[in-house]
Motif scaffolding. Sequence first.
Motif, mmCIF file in Angstrom:
data_model
loop_
_atom_site.group_PDB
_atom_site.id
_atom_site.type_symbol
_atom_site.label_atom_id
_atom_site.label_comp_id
_atom_site.label_asym_id
_atom_site.label_seq_id
_atom_site.Cartn_x
_atom_site.Cartn_y
_atom_site.Cartn_z
ATOM 1 N N TYR A 132 -6.578 -0.580 -54.802
ATOM 2 C CA TYR A 132 -6.271 0.750 -55.425
ATOM 3 C C TYR A 132 -6.658 0.936 -56.767
ATOM 4 O O TYR A 132 -6.363 1.895 -57.294
ATOM 5 C CB TYR A 132 -4.982 1.182 -54.819
ATOM 6 C CG TYR A 132 -4.615 1.261 -53.409
ATOM 7 C CD1 TYR A 132 -5.403 2.299 -52.606
ATOM 8 C CD2 TYR A 132 -3.731 0.072 -52.799
ATOM 9 C CE1 TYR A 132 -5.137 2.291 -51.261
ATOM 10 C CE2 TYR A 132 -3.582 0.593 -51.328
ATOM 11 C CZ TYR A 132 -4.425 1.457 -50.674
ATOM 12 O OH TYR A 132 -4.119 1.468 -49.211
ATOM 13 N N ARG A 133 -7.022 -0.114 -57.393
ATOM 14 C CA ARG A 133 -7.249 -0.146 -58.937
ATOM 15 C C ARG A 133 -8.566 -0.562 -59.181
ATOM 16 O O ARG A 133 -8.832 -1.303 -60.382
ATOM 17 C CB ARG A 133 -5.931 -0.923 -59.687
ATOM 18 C CG ARG A 133 -4.678 -0.357 -59.278
ATOM 19 C CD ARG A 133 -4.478 1.156 -59.961
ATOM 20 N NE ARG A 133 -3.164 1.805 -60.140
ATOM 21 C CZ ARG A 133 -2.664 2.624 -58.980
ATOM 22 N NH1 ARG A 133 -3.661 2.796 -58.111
ATOM 23 N NH2 ARG A 133 -1.674 2.993 -59.117
ATOM 24 N N LYS A 134 -9.659 -0.223 -58.467
ATOM 25 C CA LYS A 134 -10.881 -0.832 -58.684
ATOM 26 C C LYS A 134 -11.324 -0.523 -59.827
ATOM 27 O O LYS A 134 -12.132 -1.390 -60.481
ATOM 28 C CB LYS A 134 -11.725 -0.359 -57.350
ATOM 29 C CG LYS A 134 -11.481 -1.289 -56.154
ATOM 30 C CD LYS A 134 -12.484 -0.894 -55.083
ATOM 31 C CE LYS A 134 -11.993 -1.607 -53.676
ATOM 32 N NZ LYS A 134 -13.086 -1.347 -52.771
ATOM 33 N N GLU A 135 -11.202 0.783 -60.432
ATOM 34 C CA GLU A 135 -12.080 1.158 -61.523
ATOM 35 C C GLU A 135 -11.347 0.483 -62.785
ATOM 36 O O GLU A 135 -12.201 0.479 -63.860
ATOM 37 C CB GLU A 135 -11.795 2.638 -61.641
ATOM 38 C CG GLU A 135 -10.283 3.165 -61.959
ATOM 39 C CD GLU A 135 -9.694 3.326 -60.951
ATOM 40 O OE1 GLU A 135 -8.166 3.748 -61.037
ATOM 41 O OE2 GLU A 135 -9.808 2.895 -59.700
ATOM 42 N N ASN A 173 -12.134 15.872 -59.253
ATOM 43 C CA ASN A 173 -11.384 15.152 -60.509
ATOM 44 C C ASN A 173 -10.937 13.944 -60.131
ATOM 45 O O ASN A 173 -9.544 13.417 -60.526
ATOM 46 C CB ASN A 173 -10.216 16.189 -61.000
ATOM 47 C CG ASN A 173 -10.828 17.304 -61.765
ATOM 48 O OD1 ASN A 173 -11.927 17.151 -62.187
ATOM 49 N ND2 ASN A 173 -10.115 18.378 -62.366
ATOM 50 N N THR A 174 -11.551 13.047 -59.636
ATOM 51 C CA THR A 174 -11.162 11.867 -59.175
ATOM 52 C C THR A 174 -12.287 10.624 -59.568
ATOM 53 O O THR A 174 -13.087 11.179 -60.111
ATOM 54 C CB THR A 174 -10.806 11.440 -57.647
ATOM 55 O OG1 THR A 174 -10.141 10.305 -57.452
ATOM 56 C CG2 THR A 174 -11.826 11.860 -56.845
ATOM 57 N N THR A 175 -11.933 9.300 -59.257
ATOM 58 C CA THR A 175 -13.184 8.363 -59.403
ATOM 59 C C THR A 175 -13.830 8.374 -58.174
ATOM 60 O O THR A 175 -13.331 8.595 -57.114
ATOM 61 C CB THR A 175 -12.436 7.165 -60.123
ATOM 62 O OG1 THR A 175 -11.853 6.426 -58.650
ATOM 63 C CG2 THR A 175 -11.604 7.215 -61.025
ATOM 64 N N VAL A 176 -14.970 7.692 -58.213
ATOM 65 C CA VAL A 176 -15.951 7.320 -57.145
ATOM 66 C C VAL A 176 -15.297 6.240 -56.481
ATOM 67 O O VAL A 176 -15.111 6.507 -54.994
ATOM 68 C CB VAL A 176 -17.119 6.777 -57.556
ATOM 69 C CG1 VAL A 176 -18.271 6.272 -56.422
ATOM 70 C CG2 VAL A 176 -18.043 7.887 -58.350
ATOM 71 N N HIS A 177 -14.595 5.342 -56.820
ATOM 72 C CA HIS A 177 -14.082 4.386 -55.984
ATOM 73 C C HIS A 177 -12.704 5.052 -54.980
ATOM 74 O O HIS A 177 -12.689 4.580 -53.923
ATOM 75 C CB HIS A 177 -13.430 3.066 -56.778
ATOM 76 C CG HIS A 177 -14.173 2.574 -57.747
ATOM 77 N ND1 HIS A 177 -15.159 1.622 -57.157
ATOM 78 C CD2 HIS A 177 -14.297 2.195 -59.045
ATOM 79 C CE1 HIS A 177 -16.024 0.986 -58.093
ATOM 80 N NE2 HIS A 177 -15.599 1.193 -59.202
ATOM 81 N N THR A 178 -12.087 5.928 -55.535
ATOM 82 C CA THR A 178 -11.268 6.615 -54.959
ATOM 83 C C THR A 178 -11.517 7.366 -53.812
ATOM 84 O O THR A 178 -11.238 7.342 -52.552
ATOM 85 C CB THR A 178 -10.124 7.263 -55.734
ATOM 86 O OG1 THR A 178 -9.638 6.486 -56.769
ATOM 87 C CG2 THR A 178 -9.116 8.063 -54.945
#
Length: 932
Positions: free
Chosen positions: A194-197, A813-818
């Motif tokens: 859950y914290r890949k970025e 409004n999020t990251t690609v990983h999420t």
Amino acid sequence: EEEEWEPKSKIAKRARLPKKNEAKTKKVAAPRSAVARKKVKKVAIKEEMVKDNRMQLLKPKEEDVGTKLKTLNQKPEVPKKMQINSFQEKNVKSLENDEKPSTSVPVVGNQAKHEKPEEDFASDEPPFKKIKSTTCPEGKPVKNLGGNKVKEEFEMNWDIVQALSEITNVEPWVCANLIRLFREENTIPFIARYRKELINNLEADALREVQQALEELRTVAKKTHTMIQKLKKEGKLSGCLLTALLNCRTLEELDHVTAPYKTGSKGTKAQRAKQLGLEPAALSLLQNPMELNLFSYIRPTTKGLSTIQEVEAGVQHILADIFAKDKDTLDFIRKLCQQRYICIQSALAKVSSKSGNEKDIDKFQLYHEFSCNIKNIHHHQILAINRGENLKILTVKVNIPDGVKNEFCWWCVNERWRPKQFLQPDLMRILRNSVEDSYKRLIYPLLCREFRSKLTSDAEKESVMMFGRNLRQLLLTSPVRGRTLMGVDPGYKHGCKLAIISPTSQILHTDVVYLHSGQGFHEAEKIKRLLLRYSCNTVVIGNGTACRETEAYFADLIMKKYFAPLDVVYCIVSEAGASIYSVSPEASKEMPDLDPNLRSAVSIARRVQDPLAELVKIEPKHIGVGMYQHDVSQTLLKATLDSVVEECVSFVGVDINICSEILLRHIAGLNANRAKNIIEWREKNGPFINREQLKEVKGLGPKSFQQCAGFIRFNQEYIKTFCGNKKTELGSHELLTKAGAQGKKKSKPTPCASRQPNPLDQTCIHPESYNIAMRFLSFIGGNANDIGKSDMQQKVNAVIQKEGLEGIAKRLNTTVHTLQLIIDGLTQPEGFDIRTDFDKPDFKRSIVCFEDLSVGTVLTGKVENATPFGVFVDIGVGKAGLIPVRNITEAKLSKVKKKRSLGLGPGERVEVKVLNVDIPRLRITLDLIRVL
């Protein structure tokens, strides 16, 4: 500007005090913006936000305020502004959406107020996580923002982020983020998923390596400061010694510097010379040799000063000590050694060759006359040499060539320690002798210790990591579901123990049969009756004593079709740890009425049905898939293996309403007490309906909930059925209350009445991302009830093809990983298990004998163990064959194996060719053809 920095930092400290309200305090940035307006009125809004983010990223812990504030204030403000401006110019795109939230708490414009309750899922989450993904949503380096500075409890002369990066070869910005994540007590499974970025998509093994290196550095810093306080109290701490201590990066360096000051030490030759008052003479030789007169130090009645030779020797010892503790000198000799051929040599010890066990001596035959460059030596060779040395069979030494010594001595005399004035021949002789003495007596032994320590440490770590990789492969073996199994624990005199278990792991029958004492035919009838009665067509045989004979017995009956009409197959499974588990308190609690000998048969059968659920009951080191596991640090081994078990259990996930307490203990964020409390809550209140109810469990706070929530699953069909029954009961209960006592209407509603099932709870999506998941569903026109269905897959694919992952992530409004994690969670079928990609046990009907093997024979086998020098494969002949590491090439691995970066590990099915059969020594050498 420096004066204004201090109150801002103090405000930041006060804002972080109440952890539960942390989310609110982050949004109140008035003091900072006010200060910013005083300094520059025309600053762009985005620049202010970037600056605020940087300041929050740099906030040290509360306990560090007093001691580290001075260091913080010394950093000028203006250069940082310049860095921010240059960063903005280079990364305009990433800062265009500076309102972008993290994967934890999505915020869209004015929706922030409405989404406050979502933050309750993870009210204790690290603030830097938000800032990091705000400025760099794709996990780009944050070094331009000054985020690589991390304040530690014990300050040293080296930066912990930089040191950690050098040791692990991980980017500094990732190391800085990891230090903060570990400080916030985040678990490795949680960070990896859950914290890949924030970690540049590192795998769990790499995270473990960073964590171990961080602990080692902190241990060095803590011991250093403890020693500083001790020496300060004793009045022995000088400025030079303090600098030398604060420069130490390893425990070996620390021991080298502090050895003379340890309790009970007689003191070094240099210390004794200093006590005689010769230190001024030594310093004068380097600084002002023209005025030095050694004859003035002669004291005929004092031992050590009675002759000029004794005075010269004393000065020489002091100079040698100065050289050996100088950082630049040690750095030069270490760099020199890196450029030269340094080898480690082992030989048969004279004592062991005279009076030793010949069998033990033969084991180390390869190392009786062994020499290898320390850069090329393998880890297993180091561990073998160390074991031989501990058994006093081998003698080991590190050989540094004379050229290193000669170049080092020349450099010291002519460069580093060159006197400031002309030196008389006698004094020059003393200087040269001092350098040679320093190298021979102090520096060379230090280098040998450092080389041996580094080689041993690396070998131990690799051994532990290899054990961890093998254990993971074993735990993630694909389960064999839907079968009734017969577990067989083989034996001679005391018979073979049988246990038949149902597809749901319930014990149906246990028995003992004597197959190897002349009663084989009579016992075959009993086995056939049992197999027919319970419709069992799979036999699981443990690989312990009498395994070979038991396998031959069943293979013979199967070939004769004795069990017809059943088509019976069998497989061999490792029974390592089964005997230890059978007498453990957990086994007694789980199977109280069963004999310990029969419990092992149950354990053997369950290892095929659900390997993960069964193997977590056994202490990992007893599973036996390691190399030199008794020679390595047991603390490191236990910590790593426990972490691997936690990672496997968490990534597979557990159904909270049916899993055992033992399995629950290994979920990230949980422990024995929390697991026990969850089971007690379940027994008292009935099944959990959704993840929110976990917050009602005693001892499970916001942080624990944040860590464990994403790894806990809910069977939606079971919950819907349960809630439907509950509603019926509640309806009849309401009719009774209306007819009778109306005063009880205000009673507290039951959990089921106030809780509703959430379809997202069956996925790997974390509750902190539920809001983004729901917005994504509405964006694609999907329904939460369609999770895991083909319609959902089609809708997701259509949108991705049209907009692309990055476009959708920007829109939400999020990251690609999420976003990728959300897509995986929505499209994976219900009951998805990551273990389906791994190999199942190898079921057989016939047997091959050792004598049947010949060079060129092609066989199918299963990997038993993996080591740095090769892989051991069970090919069904009672003795594992070895595939040397040189025969395992990337081209022979399947695409799936390459993608998983796992190589070969326990449980993998392989096709091999026999290269050599050594019948007297029972050794088989194999070549890998392909991975099945």
